[in-house]
Design an enzyme around this catalytic site. Structure first.
Site, mmCIF file in Angstrom:
data_model
loop_
_atom_site.group_PDB
_atom_site.id
_atom_site.type_symbol
_atom_site.label_atom_id
_atom_site.label_comp_id
_atom_site.label_asym_id
_atom_site.label_seq_id
_atom_site.Cartn_x
_atom_site.Cartn_y
_atom_site.Cartn_z
ATOM 1 N N GLU A 1 0.862 -1.203 0.463
ATOM 2 C CA GLU A 1 0.162 0.259 0.135
ATOM 3 C C GLU A 1 0.644 1.434 0.235
ATOM 4 O OE1 GLU A 1 -3.264 0.264 2.987
ATOM 5 O OE2 GLU A 1 -2.657 2.138 3.158
ATOM 6 N N GLU B 1 -1.681 11.750 3.327
ATOM 7 C CA GLU B 1 -3.371 11.244 4.075
ATOM 8 C C GLU B 1 -2.806 12.732 5.379
ATOM 9 O OE1 GLU B 1 -4.831 6.771 5.830
ATOM 10 O OE2 GLU B 1 -2.064 6.925 5.761
#
Length: 222
Positions: free
Chosen positions: A104, A109
Protein backbone atom coordinates in the site's frame (compact mmCIF):
# COMPACT_ATOMS: atom_id res chain seq x y z
CA UNK A 1 -21.06 17.33 -12.76
CA UNK A 2 -21.24 13.53 -12.91
CA UNK A 3 -18.20 11.38 -12.18
CA UNK A 4 -16.92 9.65 -15.34
CA UNK A 5 -17.61 5.93 -14.71
CA UNK A 6 -14.96 4.91 -17.26
CA UNK A 7 -12.30 6.52 -15.08
CA UNK A 8 -13.60 6.30 -11.50
CA UNK A 9 -15.51 3.62 -9.61
CA UNK A 10 -17.37 4.17 -6.33
CA UNK A 11 -16.64 1.82 -3.43
CA UNK A 12 -19.69 0.76 -1.42
CA UNK A 13 -19.09 -0.22 2.21
CA UNK A 14 -20.91 -0.16 5.52
CA UNK A 15 -19.78 1.75 8.59
CA UNK A 16 -17.08 -0.10 10.52
CA UNK A 17 -15.94 -2.01 7.41
CA UNK A 18 -12.33 -0.88 7.86
CA UNK A 19 -10.40 0.88 10.66
CA UNK A 20 -13.65 1.19 12.69
CA UNK A 21 -14.60 4.20 10.57
CA UNK A 22 -18.07 5.66 11.09
CA UNK A 23 -19.09 6.57 7.52
CA UNK A 24 -21.10 4.53 5.03
CA UNK A 25 -19.66 4.65 1.51
CA UNK A 26 -22.31 4.71 -1.20
CA UNK A 27 -22.35 4.61 -4.98
CA UNK A 28 -22.69 8.24 -5.97
CA UNK A 29 -25.64 9.35 -3.87
CA UNK A 30 -27.14 8.85 -0.42
CA UNK A 31 -30.57 7.18 0.05
CA UNK A 32 -32.19 10.62 -0.29
CA UNK A 33 -30.26 11.42 -3.46
CA UNK A 34 -27.55 13.70 -2.06
CA UNK A 35 -24.22 13.43 -3.91
CA UNK A 36 -21.18 12.10 -2.07
CA UNK A 37 -18.91 13.23 -4.94
CA UNK A 38 -19.14 15.44 -8.00
CA UNK A 39 -17.10 17.49 -10.44
CA UNK A 40 -17.74 21.18 -9.82
CA UNK A 41 -15.91 24.21 -11.22
CA UNK A 42 -13.10 22.03 -12.52
CA UNK A 43 -12.53 20.19 -9.26
CA UNK A 44 -13.47 16.82 -7.84
CA UNK A 45 -15.32 17.29 -4.57
CA UNK A 46 -15.90 14.47 -2.10
CA UNK A 47 -18.46 15.14 0.64
CA UNK A 48 -19.13 13.72 4.09
CA UNK A 49 -22.47 14.51 5.74
CA UNK A 50 -25.11 13.21 8.11
CA UNK A 51 -28.45 12.00 6.75
CA UNK A 52 -30.82 10.53 9.30
CA UNK A 53 -28.88 8.32 11.68
CA UNK A 54 -25.94 7.68 9.33
CA UNK A 55 -22.87 9.48 8.01
CA UNK A 56 -22.38 9.15 4.24
CA UNK A 57 -19.24 9.76 2.21
CA UNK A 58 -17.42 8.92 -1.02
CA UNK A 59 -14.55 6.56 -1.77
CA UNK A 60 -13.38 6.41 -5.40
CA UNK A 61 -11.03 4.03 -7.19
CA UNK A 62 -9.16 4.96 -10.35
CA UNK A 63 -9.63 2.81 -13.46
CA UNK A 64 -9.22 -0.67 -11.98
CA UNK A 65 -8.44 -2.47 -15.23
CA UNK A 66 -5.05 -0.84 -15.80
CA UNK A 67 -3.60 1.19 -12.95
CA UNK A 68 0.01 2.24 -13.45
CA UNK A 69 3.50 1.05 -12.53
CA UNK A 70 6.29 3.58 -11.85
CA UNK A 71 6.23 7.24 -12.77
CA UNK A 72 5.40 10.64 -11.31
CA UNK A 73 1.93 11.88 -10.41
CA UNK A 74 0.72 14.96 -8.56
CA UNK A 75 -2.52 16.62 -7.50
CA UNK A 76 -3.48 19.96 -6.01
CA UNK A 77 -5.61 19.26 -2.94
CA UNK A 78 -7.51 21.30 -0.39
CA UNK A 79 -8.26 19.40 2.82
CA UNK A 80 -11.48 19.45 4.85
CA UNK A 81 -11.67 20.95 8.32
CA UNK A 82 -12.93 19.38 11.52
CA UNK A 83 -12.10 16.82 14.18
CA UNK A 84 -13.10 13.46 12.74
CA UNK A 85 -12.21 14.05 9.08
CA UNK A 86 -9.68 11.68 7.52
CA UNK A 87 -9.01 12.40 3.81
CA UNK A 88 -6.52 10.29 1.88
CA UNK A 89 -4.93 9.92 -1.54
CA UNK A 90 -3.43 6.46 -1.78
CA UNK A 91 -2.78 3.34 -3.86
CA UNK A 92 -3.30 -0.44 -3.79
CA UNK A 93 -2.39 -3.14 -6.34
CA UNK A 94 -4.78 -3.64 -9.25
CA UNK A 95 -4.39 -7.39 -8.83
CA UNK A 96 -5.49 -7.29 -5.20
CA UNK A 97 -3.89 -9.72 -2.76
CA UNK A 98 -3.81 -10.11 0.98
CA UNK A 99 -2.97 -6.95 2.92
CA UNK A 100 -0.35 -5.92 3.96
CA UNK A 101 1.79 -8.31 1.88
CA UNK A 102 0.25 -6.91 -1.33
CA UNK A 103 1.57 -3.41 -0.54
CA UNK A 104 0.00 0.00 0.00
CA UNK A 105 1.27 3.49 -0.86
CA UNK A 106 -0.25 6.43 1.01
CA UNK A 107 0.69 9.53 -0.95
CA UNK A 108 -1.15 11.92 1.38
CA UNK A 109 -3.14 11.45 4.58
CA UNK A 110 -4.49 13.99 7.02
CA UNK A 111 -6.62 13.81 10.16
CA UNK A 112 -8.61 16.82 11.29
CA UNK A 113 -7.63 16.32 14.94
CA UNK A 114 -4.02 17.11 13.96
CA UNK A 115 -4.94 20.02 11.71
CA UNK A 116 -1.55 21.33 10.59
CA UNK A 117 0.14 18.02 9.70
CA UNK A 118 0.13 15.81 6.60
CA UNK A 119 1.86 12.47 6.17
CA UNK A 120 2.96 9.82 3.67
CA UNK A 121 3.44 6.10 4.39
CA UNK A 122 4.00 2.69 2.86
CA UNK A 123 2.74 -0.65 4.15
CA UNK A 124 4.03 -4.13 3.31
CA UNK A 125 4.53 -7.45 5.09
CA UNK A 126 7.56 -6.25 7.04
CA UNK A 127 6.37 -2.68 7.66
CA UNK A 128 2.79 -1.86 8.65
CA UNK A 129 0.97 -0.03 11.41
CA UNK A 130 -0.64 -2.99 13.18
CA UNK A 131 2.80 -4.18 14.31
CA UNK A 132 4.20 -0.68 14.75
CA UNK A 133 6.77 -0.88 11.97
CA UNK A 134 5.16 1.24 9.23
CA UNK A 135 7.39 3.65 7.34
CA UNK A 136 5.95 7.15 7.66
CA UNK A 137 6.98 10.78 7.34
CA UNK A 138 4.96 13.79 8.49
CA UNK A 139 5.27 17.54 8.13
CA UNK A 140 3.52 20.56 9.59
CA UNK A 141 2.18 22.95 6.95
CA UNK A 142 0.65 26.28 7.87
CA UNK A 143 -2.82 26.81 6.40
CA UNK A 144 -2.97 23.28 4.99
CA UNK A 145 -6.79 23.28 5.22
CA UNK A 146 -7.25 26.84 3.96
CA UNK A 147 -5.70 26.59 0.51
CA UNK A 148 -4.61 24.14 -2.15
CA UNK A 149 -1.23 22.43 -1.86
CA UNK A 150 0.48 20.14 -4.38
CA UNK A 151 1.11 16.54 -3.28
CA UNK A 152 3.18 14.22 -5.45
CA UNK A 153 4.49 10.67 -5.78
CA UNK A 154 7.71 9.66 -7.53
CA UNK A 155 7.87 5.86 -7.88
CA UNK A 156 10.70 3.97 -9.56
CA UNK A 157 12.05 0.40 -9.39
CA UNK A 158 14.59 1.71 -6.87
CA UNK A 159 12.62 3.95 -4.50
CA UNK A 160 9.40 5.71 -3.53
CA UNK A 161 9.38 9.43 -2.74
CA UNK A 162 6.57 11.85 -1.95
CA UNK A 163 6.57 15.63 -2.06
CA UNK A 164 4.55 18.55 -0.74
CA UNK A 165 4.78 21.73 -2.82
CA UNK A 166 7.93 20.42 -4.48
CA UNK A 167 9.77 19.58 -1.24
CA UNK A 168 10.50 15.95 -0.45
CA UNK A 169 8.46 14.56 2.43
CA UNK A 170 9.04 10.79 2.34
CA UNK A 171 11.72 8.42 1.03
CA UNK A 172 11.67 4.62 0.99
CA UNK A 173 14.31 2.23 -0.38
CA UNK A 174 14.73 -0.75 1.94
CA UNK A 175 16.98 -3.07 -0.06
CA UNK A 176 19.95 -3.22 -2.35
CA UNK A 177 17.85 -3.54 -5.51
CA UNK A 178 20.86 -4.67 -7.57
CA UNK A 179 20.69 -7.98 -5.70
CA UNK A 180 16.97 -8.45 -6.24
CA UNK A 181 14.08 -7.27 -4.12
CA UNK A 182 12.70 -8.85 -0.97
CA UNK A 183 8.94 -9.28 -1.52
CA UNK A 184 8.30 -8.66 2.19
CA UNK A 185 9.73 -5.15 1.92
CA UNK A 186 9.18 -4.32 -1.77
CA UNK A 187 5.87 -5.51 -3.24
CA UNK A 188 5.84 -2.27 -5.25
CA UNK A 189 6.75 -3.89 -8.58
CA UNK A 190 3.30 -4.25 -10.16
CA UNK A 191 0.52 -1.92 -11.33
CA UNK A 192 -1.29 -0.01 -8.59
CA UNK A 193 -4.59 1.89 -8.73
CA UNK A 194 -5.32 5.31 -7.31
CA UNK A 195 -7.83 5.86 -4.51
CA UNK A 196 -9.43 8.99 -3.06
CA UNK A 197 -11.69 8.97 -0.02
CA UNK A 198 -12.92 11.02 2.90
CA UNK A 199 -13.36 8.90 6.00
CA UNK A 200 -15.08 9.95 9.23
CA UNK A 201 -13.74 8.88 12.62
CA UNK A 202 -12.03 5.53 12.88
CA UNK A 203 -8.88 4.39 14.61
CA UNK A 204 -6.83 7.39 13.48
CA UNK A 205 -9.35 9.98 12.30
CA UNK A 206 -11.38 9.55 15.49
CA UNK A 207 -8.53 9.09 17.97
CA UNK A 208 -9.57 12.32 19.71
CA UNK A 209 -13.30 11.91 19.09
CA UNK A 210 -15.37 13.53 16.35
CA UNK A 211 -17.10 16.89 16.10
CA UNK A 212 -20.22 16.70 13.94
CA UNK A 213 -20.55 20.47 13.94
CA UNK A 214 -17.96 20.48 11.13
CA UNK A 215 -20.27 18.49 8.84
CA UNK A 216 -20.84 18.64 5.96
CA UNK A 217 -17.13 18.43 5.12
CA UNK A 218 -15.61 18.80 1.63
CA UNK A 219 -12.41 17.33 0.23
CA UNK A 220 -11.31 19.05 -3.01
CA UNK A 221 -8.97 17.74 -5.69
CA UNK A 222 -8.03 20.13 -8.51
Amino acid sequence: SAIDPSRWVFQEARAGWVNHELQTYVKGVSPKGRKVAECKKGKLRIYTFREGDKIYSGRLYGNRSEGFKYGYIEARIKLPKGKGTWPAWWMMPVSGGRWPACGEIDIMEHVGCVPTEVSSSIHCKSYYHAIGTQKTAARKIAGVMDEFHTYALEWTPEYIKTYVDGKQLFYYNPDDYSQGRNANTWPFNKPFELKLNLAWGGDWGGMMGVDESCLPATYEID
